[in-house]
Design a protein around this motif. Structure first.
Motif, PDB file in Angstrom:
ATOM      1  N   LEU A 186       0.696  -1.202  -0.149  1.00  0.00           N
ATOM      2  CA  LEU A 186       0.005   0.035  -0.039  1.00  0.00           C
ATOM      3  C   LEU A 186       0.885   1.163   0.069  1.00  0.00           C
ATOM      4  N   GLY A 187       1.777   1.317   0.789  1.00  0.00           N
ATOM      5  CA  GLY A 187       2.598   2.321   0.902  1.00  0.00           C
ATOM      6  C   GLY A 187       3.544   2.505  -0.435  1.00  0.00           C
ATOM      7  N   MET A 188       3.872   1.448  -1.102  1.00  0.00           N
ATOM      8  CA  MET A 188       4.490   1.836  -2.295  1.00  0.00           C
ATOM      9  C   MET A 188       3.758   2.299  -3.576  1.00  0.00           C
ATOM     10  N   LEU A 189       2.209   2.141  -3.369  1.00  0.00           N
ATOM     11  CA  LEU A 189       1.348   2.589  -4.397  1.00  0.00           C
ATOM     12  C   LEU A 189       1.269   4.163  -4.287  1.00  0.00           C
ATOM     13  N   ALA A 190       1.517   4.651  -3.289  1.00  0.00           N
ATOM     14  CA  ALA A 190       1.534   6.166  -2.915  1.00  0.00           C
ATOM     15  C   ALA A 190       2.951   6.787  -3.003  1.00  0.00           C
ATOM     16  N   SER A 314      -4.717  -5.058   1.035  1.00  0.00           N
ATOM     17  CA  SER A 314      -4.993  -3.948   2.115  1.00  0.00           C
ATOM     18  C   SER A 314      -5.258  -4.489   3.267  1.00  0.00           C
ATOM     19  N   SER A 315      -5.250  -3.686   4.427  1.00  0.00           N
ATOM     20  CA  SER A 315      -5.543  -4.203   5.699  1.00  0.00           C
ATOM     21  C   SER A 315      -6.708  -5.004   6.035  1.00  0.00           C
ATOM     22  N   GLY A 316      -6.581  -6.063   6.611  1.00  0.00           N
ATOM     23  CA  GLY A 316      -7.770  -6.926   6.763  1.00  0.00           C
ATOM     24  C   GLY A 316      -7.776  -8.234   5.862  1.00  0.00           C
ATOM     25  N   LEU A 317      -6.827  -7.917   4.976  1.00  0.00           N
ATOM     26  CA  LEU A 317      -6.503  -9.298   4.214  1.00  0.00           C
ATOM     27  C   LEU A 317      -6.473 -10.737   4.884  1.00  0.00           C
ATOM     28  N   ARG A 318      -7.209 -11.643   4.364  1.00  0.00           N
ATOM     29  CA  ARG A 318      -7.438 -12.927   5.109  1.00  0.00           C
ATOM     30  C   ARG A 318      -6.922 -14.016   4.006  1.00  0.00           C
ATOM     31  N   HIS A 319      -5.701 -13.792   3.611  1.00  0.00           N
ATOM     32  CA  HIS A 319      -5.245 -14.757   2.414  1.00  0.00           C
ATOM     33  C   HIS A 319      -5.394 -16.043   2.704  1.00  0.00           C
ATOM     34  N   GLY A 320      -5.363 -16.505   4.028  1.00  0.00           N
ATOM     35  CA  GLY A 320      -5.259 -18.003   4.132  1.00  0.00           C
ATOM     36  C   GLY A 320      -6.670 -18.677   3.634  1.00  0.00           C
ATOM     37  N   ILE A 321      -7.927 -17.927   3.447  1.00  0.00           N
ATOM     38  CA  ILE A 321      -8.839 -18.336   3.025  1.00  0.00           C
ATOM     39  C   ILE A 321      -8.696 -18.634   1.586  1.00  0.00           C
ATOM     40  N   LEU A 322      -8.213 -17.562   0.911  1.00  0.00           N
ATOM     41  CA  LEU A 322      -7.792 -17.663  -0.721  1.00  0.00           C
ATOM     42  C   LEU A 322      -6.861 -18.655  -1.033  1.00  0.00           C
TER      43      LEU A 322
END
Length: 885
Positions: A186-190, A314-322
Motif C-alpha cells: 500500500l505504501g509503495m502505491l503512494a 489492504s488491511s484486513g486481508l485474510r489470505h489464508g482463505i484464498l
C-alpha cells in the motif's frame, strides 16, 4: 512441592489440554508460604489465564510476578499485551515503556526483549493514531536491530502518514535498497508511479508475510445444478471506501442467473448503509470468529463458483482463505489498486484505461476488462443540507481548490505542484483534510518553504458522510493526488458536481480517476505530467467561461443519470465473470445477451473512435507440433498440425531445421500467428494446442508474439539465458560472446538482464511473420557461419557436441536463445507472456523456493525497467540463497 516438580506436573496438564487443572496447581502452590521463585509460578499462571481469555486474572498474575521480581521483563511485556486486549490502552503503553527504562541493550539476553517492547509501542501507538510517538519507537527499535523488514515497513508508512518528506530518510545500518525492499504494498502505491517497483513490493510482501501455502481444498468434480453462486469476501462491507461503492452493484445482480453470498468479517458500525448493503445479498455469512480454514471449508461446502475478494493486499486481508482455493475462480476487485502477486488469485476486475495492455506484465492476475470505468457508484447517497463557506472556515471570496485524499497519499512533489498553483492563483486557497496533527503541521511548514502563507491552507476535520458530500459542493476544483489517484473520493466529488483534475501515470492506481473521467467524456480534466496539471488548474481558475462550461457538462451528466448505470455495469461484470469461470472449469452456461456500455456516453461523443485492435481470430493461429521421430510423432498435441520431420535429414540442427524450412517454403499471412512447438510442450507447460488457442483468443491482434516459456525457477536463478546454459555447458557464454562480436551486434552477454518476458526459446512461442523474419535473419547468420564459414576455433566450438542427449552440438543451444536476444535488445516488439510460473518447473531443488524464485524474477524485471543497481544487488542476494541451497 519443589518448583521443578510443580512445573513438570503443570506442563503435563497443559499438554493434555487441562488448562484449569494446571492453573489450580499453580494457585495452590502459591498459597503456601515460604516458597521461592514465586515470580516464575505467577508468570506461568498468567500465561494460562491469558490463553483461557481471563484477562483480569492474567493481569493480576503478571502484576504479582513483577512485584516478586521487578526486573522480570517478560512479565512486563505480557502484562502490556493483556492490558491491550482488555482495552486498557494507557496501562499497556506504560508496561512497555517500563521495559524500555529497565532493559539494558548491552546485555545480550535483554536486547531482544527491549526490541520487542519498542515494536509493541510502535505498533500500538500507530493503531491509536499517535503517529509521531509510534515512529520514534520504531526508530529506536531499528537502531538496535536495523534488519527488521516489518518494523521498517511500518516506520516508512508512518512517515507517509505524517507527510514527513523525504520519506526515505537515512537510518544507520540501512540502505535505500533495504527501505525499498521493506515498503508495504500500500505504501509503495503512494510512493512511486513505477509499475516494477509496485510489483516488487507486492512480491516481497507475499514472500515475507503470506507464507501460508496449504493444499487446495478438494472441490466437487461436478457443479451442483442451479444458479451460479457468486461470493464476496470482505472486511469492508460497511462505511468504508470500498463498501460505499458497492450497494447498487450488489442490488443489481440478476437473481435469475446468480445467487449472491457475502462472507463478511467487517466491523459492525451500526450504520443504515451497512444494513442496506448486507440486505442486497441473498445470503450473509458472518465469519468474524471463524478460522481461515473454517471459512474456506464453508465457501467450498456452499459450492461457491466465483469468489470475489475485496481486500487484495489492504488491511484486513485474510489470505489464508484464498490460499486454500475454496472456489474454482477467484477474482480480486476494488480493495487494492495494484498487483497483489498472490498466486491463488486468477483475475483482476478492471478496465482498459486503468490497466492498459502494456501494464499487464506487472500483474500476476489476468485482467477482466469492464467496458466502463471499473469504479462503480451508489447513486442513492444522502447529502446533508447545503452549508456555507463561513461555516467551513473558508474565505468568502476566491477560487477554492480541494483535495480530500488521505495524508499518506500526498507526496512532496505533488504538494510542491499545489503550491506553485497557489502562487499563480493569488486569490485562491487549498482545502485539505486535517488527517492528523503531524501531517497538518508538516504541510503548513512545507507551504512556508514554498513561499505560500499557511493561512491559504484550510484544514477541516472528518465529518459524517452526508456532511462531507455537502461540503464538497463548496469547492471549485478537486486536485487529485499522484501517484495514488482518488477512487471512491473521485466518485464522491463527481457525483455532487465537483470537477476533479487528475494526472494519469503508468500504474493502475495512478489511472483510477482518469478512467472515471474518460467514462464521462471529461477527457479535458486528464493530464499526463505535472506541468500540464498545473497549467490546466490555473486555466480553470482564471477562465470563468471554460470553468462554467465544464460544470454545466458535469451537471447535465448527473441530471440525465449518465454518471453511472448500475444495471448495465453489473451485467457487464457478470458476463466477464461467467466467461472467465467457463474458461477455467469448462462448463458453459446458456448464453444471455449482455448490453454493451460505451466508455464515452453517447450524448457527449463527438465522433466514433474505431478500435485500434480486435480479438485474435483463432482461425488465424497456426500451431505446428514438431515430430522428428516416431516417438515424438505419437506425442502430437491436441489442436496442432504435425510438422513431420521424421526423415530428419539434418539432426544436427534439431528443431531449427524444420522451422527454417517451413518459414522459407511457405507464404505466411501477415496478420496470422505461427508457432512451432517442441514435442515436450504438454510435459513442460501443461498446455496443448486447444489451451494455447484459448489463451490467445483473449488477446488482441496487435501483439507481435505470445510466449509459453517453461521452467521459471531455472530462468529466475540466472541473469540471462546465456549464463543459464553456461551452467550446463561451461564455456558456452564465452563462445556465444565471440560469435556476437564477430557479427558486430555490440552486446555484452555478461550484462544482459532477462526476466520471464525475454526468456523465450524458439520452440515455445507463437508469432506473426514480422517477428519470424527478424528471427530468421539473425539465425541465418549463425547457420551460414556454421555451414560455410571459414574453419576457425570459434566454428569448431559451435560444432562441438555437448553432454545433452546424443551430443547435440552447441550451435543448437545458441540458435534456441536468439529469440531471447532479439526481445532483450529490441524493445518495440509487443509481446504477451503466458504466466511462466504456471508451467512445469525444472524438477531441480529450486522448486523448494517458490517465493524466492518469483521475487528474483520481479527484481530482474525491476532492474530492466528502473536501472537501479540496488535491484541487481538484491537479486544476487536472493538468487544465491536458493541457487546454492
Amino acid at each position: 512441592m519443589p518448583l521443578a516438580q510443580l512445573l513438570g506436573q503443570a506442563q503435563a496438564c497443559q499438554a493434555a489440554g487441562q488448562l484449569e487443572a494446571a492453573a489450580s496447581l499453580y494457585e495452590e502452590w502459591l498459597q503456601k508460604k515460604g516458597q521461592t521463585l514465586t515470580h516464575v509460578a505467577w508468570f506461568n499462571l498468567g500465561v494460562i489465564r491469558g490463553e483461557q481469555g481471563s484477562r483480569d486474572a492474567a493481569i493480576r498474575a503478571y502484576q504479582n510476578a513483577i512485584a516478586a521480581e521487578p526486573n522480570f521483563l517478560e512479565a512486563r511485556l505480557n502484562l502490556g499485551s493483556q492490558f491491550e486486549a482488555s482495552g486498557q490502552n494507557e496501562q499497556a503503553l506504560l508496561a512497555w515503556r517500563e521495559v524500555t527504562q529497565i532493559a539494558q541493550p548491552e546485555v545480550e539476553a535483554q536486547r531482544p526483549l527491549l526490541i520487542m517492547a519498542y515494536n509493541n509501542l510502535g505498533r500500538f501507538q500507530e493503531k491509536l493514531r499517535h503517529y509521531e510517538q509510534a515512529e520514534l519507537a520504531l526508530k529506536q527499535s531499528l537502531a538496535l536491530k536495523p534488519q527488521q523488514p516489518d518494523a521498517l515497513q511500518h516506520w516508512l508508512h508512518l512517515r507517509q502518514r505524517q507527510c514527513k518528506w523525504p520519506v526515505l530518510q537515512p537510518l544507520p545500518g540501512l540502505s535505500q535498497h533495504d527501505m525499498l525492499m521493506s515498503f508495504s504494498p500500500l505504501g509503495m502505491l503512494a510512493h512511486t508511479d513505477e509499475p516494477a517497483m509496485q510489483l516488487l513490493a507486492s512480491r516481497n510482501f507475499v514472500g515475507r508475510k503470506l507464507t501460508q501455502n496449504p493444499s487446495p481444498l478438494a472441490l466437487p468434480a461436478l457443479r451442483r445444478p442451479g444458479r451460479i453462486r457468486l461470493g464476496y469476501l470482505s472486511g469492508d462491507l460497511c462505511m468504508h471506501a470500498v463498501g460505499l461503492l458497492l450497494a447498487e452493484v450488489i442490488e443489481s445482480h440478476d437473481r435469475e442467473r446468480f445467487e449472491t453470498f457475502a462472507f463478511d468479517y467487517s466491523p459492525e458500525d451500526g450504520s443504515a448503509y451497512r444494513a442496506r448493503l448486507l440486505a442486497g445479498f441473498e445470503h450473509v455469512e458472518k465469519v468474524h470468529a471463524l478460522s481461515d480454514e473454517a471459512v474456506a471449508q464453508r465457501i467450498a461446502t456452499l459450492g461457491i463458483d466465483i469468489l470475489i475478494d475485496l481486500q487484495g493486499l489492504s488491511s484486513g486481508l485474510r489470505h489464508g482463505i484464498l490460499a486454500m482455493r475454496p472456489a474454482p475462480l477467484q477474482v480480486t476487485y476494488l480493495g487494492f489498486i495494484g498487483p497483489t502477486a498472490m498466486p491463488w488469485i486468477d483475475h483482476v476486475l478492471t478496465d482498459a484505461y486503468s490497466l492498459p495492455h502494456e501494464l499487464q506484465p506487472y500483474f500476476s492476475e489476468a485482467p477482466l476488462y469492464l467496458q466502463s470505468s471499473f469504479l462503480p457508484a451508489d447513486r442513492q447517497r444522502v447529502v446533508a443540507a447545503p452549508t456555507t463557506r463561513a461555516a467551513q472556515g473558508l474565505p468568502a471570496q476566491g477560487f477554492i481548490f480541494a483535495s480530500f485524499n488521505n495524508a499518506y497519499k500526498i507526496t512532496d512533489s505533488v504538494f510542491a505542484s499545489w503550491m506553485r498553483i497557489l502562487r499563480r492563483c493569488p486569490e485562491s486557497c487549498l482545502w485539505l483534510v486535517d488527517d492528523n496533527p503531524w501531517a497538518t503541521a508538516n504541510m503548513k511548514a512545507a507551504a512556508v518553504q514554498h513561499g505560500v502563507s499557511p493561512e491559504r491552507l484550510v484544514f477541516s476535520g472528518r465529518v459524517s458522510k452526508e456532511q462531507y458530500l455537502a461540503n464538497l459542493q463548496l469547492a471549485d476544483l478537486f486536485l487529485d493526488g499522484f501517484p495514488y489517484n482518488a477512487g471512491s473520493t473521485a466518485r464522491d466529488a463527481l457525483s455532487v458536481g465537483l470537477p476533479i483534475l487528475t494526472l494519469s501515470g503508468k500504474t493502475f492506481v495512478s489511472r483510477m480517476a482518469g478512467s472515471l473521467l474518460k467514462s464521462m467524456a471529461l477527457d479535458s480534466l486528464i493530464t499526463h505530467d505535472l506541468q500540464s496539471y498545473e497549467d490546466r488548474a490555473v486555466q480553470l481558475a482564471h477562465d470563468s467561461h471554460a470553468y462554467r462550461s465544464l460544470r454545466e457538462k458535469l451537471w447535465h451528466l448527473i441530471a440525465t443519470g449518465d454518471i453511472f448505470d448500475p444495471k448495465a455495469f453489473t451485467r457487464d461484470m457478470e458476463g466477464l465473470l461467467v466467461g472467465a469461470w467457463e474458461n477455467r472449469t469448462g462448463e458453459v452456461e446458456a448464453r444471455v445477451a449482455v448490453p454493451t456500455v460505451a466508455m464515452t456516453p453517447r450524448s457527449f461523443s463527438e465522433r466514433k473512435v474505431q478500435p485500434v485492435s480486435a480479438a485474435i481470430d483463432p482461425g488465424q493461429v497456426h500451431l505446428m507440433h514438431i515430430a522428428y521421430s516416431d516417438e515424438t510423432f505419437q506425442l502430437a498435441s491436441a489442436g496442432m498440425q504435425v510438422l513431420d520431420n521424421r526423415a530428419n535429414t539434418r539432426p544436427d540442427w534439431q528443431e531449427y531445421w524444420p522451422i527454417r524450412n517451413y518459414l522459407m517454403a511457405h507464404h505466411l499471412a501477415e496478420d496470422a500467428y505461427y508457432g512451432f512447438f517442441s514435442p515436450r510442450l504438454l510435459e513442460k507447460t501443461g498446455l496443448n494446442g486447444h489451451a494455447i488457442r484459448q489463451f490467445m483468443s483473449n488477446l488482441t491482434n496487435d501483439h507481435d508474439l505470445v510466449t509459453f516459456s517453461p521452467q521459471p525457477d531455472f530462468g529466475a536463478c540466472f541473469l540471462n539465458v546465456f549464463e543459464q546454459n553456461d551452467f550446463l555447458d561451461p564455456g558456452f557464454r564465452d563462445v556465444s560472446q565471440e560469435f556476437v562480436n564477430l557479427m558486430g551486434w555490440g552486446l555484452d552477454l555478461n550484462q544482459l538482464i532477462m526476466d520471464s518476458r525475454q526468456i523465450v526459446f524458439s520452440n515455445f512461442f507463437v508469432a506473426k511473420p514480422a517477428f519470424w523474419r527478424a528471427w530468421l535473419q539473425w539465425t541465418e547468420k549463425l547457420f551460414a557461419f556454421c555451414e560455410a564459414g571459414p574453419d576457425s576455433s570459434l566454428k569448431q566450438s559451435l560444432l562441438a557436441p555437448t553432454h545433452y542427449k546424443n551430443g547435440v552440438p552447441r550451435k543448437v543451444f545458441l540458435m534456441e536463445r536468439i529469440a531471447s536476444l532479439i526481445l532483450c535488445v529490441q524493445a518495440d516488439w509487443k509481446l504477451k507472456s503466458y504466466d511462466t510460473f504456471q508451467c512445469a518447473w525444472s524438477g531441480l531443488t529450486l522448486s523448494k523456493y517458490p517465493h524466492e524464485v518469483v521475487l528474483s524474477d520481479a527484481l530482474k524485471l525491476a532492474a530492466r525497467e528502473q536501472g537501479f543497481p540496488e535491484y541487481l544487488q538484491a537479486y544476487a542476494k536472493v538468487r544465491d540463497t536458493f541457487r546454492n541451497g
